[in-house]
Design an enzyme around this catalytic site. Sequence first.
Site, PDB file in Angstrom:
ATOM      1  N   GLU A  69       0.830  -1.210   0.000  1.00 50.06           N
ATOM      2  CA  GLU A  69       0.000   0.000   0.000  1.00 50.06           C
ATOM      3  C   GLU A  69       0.864   1.261   0.000  1.00 50.06           C
ATOM      4  O   GLU A  69       0.530   2.247  -0.632  1.00 50.06           O
ATOM      5  CB  GLU A  69      -0.949   0.006   1.209  1.00 50.06           C
ATOM      6  CG  GLU A  69      -2.044  -1.045   1.129  1.00 50.06           C
ATOM      7  CD  GLU A  69      -2.971  -0.882  -0.074  1.00 50.06           C
ATOM      8  OE1 GLU A  69      -3.020   0.192  -0.686  1.00 50.06           O
ATOM      9  OE2 GLU A  69      -3.645  -1.875  -0.419  1.00 50.06           O
ATOM     10  N   TYR A 114      -6.096   5.847   4.784  1.00 44.24           N
ATOM     11  CA  TYR A 114      -6.216   4.920   3.657  1.00 44.24           C
ATOM     12  C   TYR A 114      -5.463   3.609   3.943  1.00 44.24           C
ATOM     13  O   TYR A 114      -6.011   2.510   3.834  1.00 44.24           O
ATOM     14  CB  TYR A 114      -5.687   5.577   2.364  1.00 44.24           C
ATOM     15  CG  TYR A 114      -5.528   4.559   1.284  1.00 44.24           C
ATOM     16  CD1 TYR A 114      -6.629   4.142   0.554  1.00 44.24           C
ATOM     17  CD2 TYR A 114      -4.293   3.953   1.047  1.00 44.24           C
ATOM     18  CE1 TYR A 114      -6.508   3.146  -0.392  1.00 44.24           C
ATOM     19  CE2 TYR A 114      -4.165   2.962   0.109  1.00 44.24           C
ATOM     20  CZ  TYR A 114      -5.265   2.568  -0.614  1.00 44.24           C
ATOM     21  OH  TYR A 114      -5.147   1.558  -1.539  1.00 44.24           O
ATOM     22  N   ASP A 153      -9.684   6.177  -1.674  1.00 45.47           N
ATOM     23  CA  ASP A 153      -8.580   6.706  -2.481  1.00 45.47           C
ATOM     24  C   ASP A 153      -9.165   7.333  -3.752  1.00 45.47           C
ATOM     25  O   ASP A 153     -10.395   7.469  -3.862  1.00 45.47           O
ATOM     26  CB  ASP A 153      -7.557   5.604  -2.809  1.00 45.47           C
ATOM     27  CG  ASP A 153      -8.070   4.622  -3.848  1.00 45.47           C
ATOM     28  OD1 ASP A 153      -9.293   4.598  -4.116  1.00 45.47           O
ATOM     29  OD2 ASP A 153      -7.253   3.882  -4.418  1.00 45.47           O
TER      30      ASP A 153
END
Length: 354
Positions: A34, A117, A135
């Site tokens: 990520e 996020y 996102d």
Amino acid sequence: MKELVTPLLAWYNLNKREMPWRDTRDPYLIWISEIMLQQTQVETVRPYFDRFIKQFPDVSSLATANQQQVLKSWEGLGYYSRARNLQKAAKLLVDEIAGELPTNFTDLLNIPGIGPYTAAAIASIAFSEPVPVVDGNVFRVFARINELEDDISRPQTRTLVFNSLKEIIPTENPGDFNQAIMELGALVCRPKQPKCDECPVAGFCSGFRKGTFSGFPVKKKMKERPHKEIAVGLCFFEGKVLIARRHENQMLAGLWEFPGGKLEVGETLPECVIREFKEEVGLDVIVTDKIAAVNHAFTHFTITVHAYICKHISGEALPLSGSEVKWVFPEELSQFPFPKANLVIIKSFLDHIK
Ligand code: SF4
């Protein structure tokens, strides 16, 4: 929106792309992926992810690694503060919580470099916590389905989208739901020319029904980024070239570069190189051939880096503005982490001295 969950998940199960981090619930792997995927395309990340995980397979190996190794492994991926923050966070995890990532959204937010996020991605995929990710892809899908008029660059809009998705995210496999909506944004509800005829949620999409989707999401226009001209010198002396390491408090901290800097008003590019050499490393040089000009974009500005070969006249190299200087053989350059724009310059330099 609840009714779109089932068709979305069914579509995802049939259409999801293979990714090395996708079929795992290992929080460390999800965390690394990520962070790498922030502002970076999946295809760019793939080889970096594989190499990084091979070198640093878990939190403790990352925590104890030499920072230069970590930056070298990240070289070319850009946004190097991500790599430095990852390592900082890994050290903190080892020192304070036995090298384990927290297992819930709220505690994950306490780890440096992990924002809402990333925390939501790790919590939902690794620990099945029903917390939505928001996102750019999610914003776009949500805004088109709901004809959302709110400006997505405002924090209040993020909260609104987060709260709305929290209402519908399933408690079973919330990670799949998050990945499904992001995948839909990447593959079908693309920024330009969305493939509405292939979309599993077209039946619930206001933007599609009314033909207004291209007006969403609403985002206030970004100001044009300023541009800077940079001149750098490759001082080649007695078979070695001079490199300097950026200071810890500078942008691109810890990376190596060739001495140089921003062009000042009224100065030519070679004059800029000569001045910068004096100011940054205390050397007097003359400038000979130009070997490259490289364009690069950062978040808030763009640059063109002009690279010149220099000859050493006098002086001893000192780290007057960075943290370290080194004379290295050309074939040793590949051992040092450089910012992305420099990789083209290094190649031109190696071609030039062949
Ligand atoms: Fe996006 Fe079209 Fe699907 Fe609506 S129908 S979510 S605009 S791809």
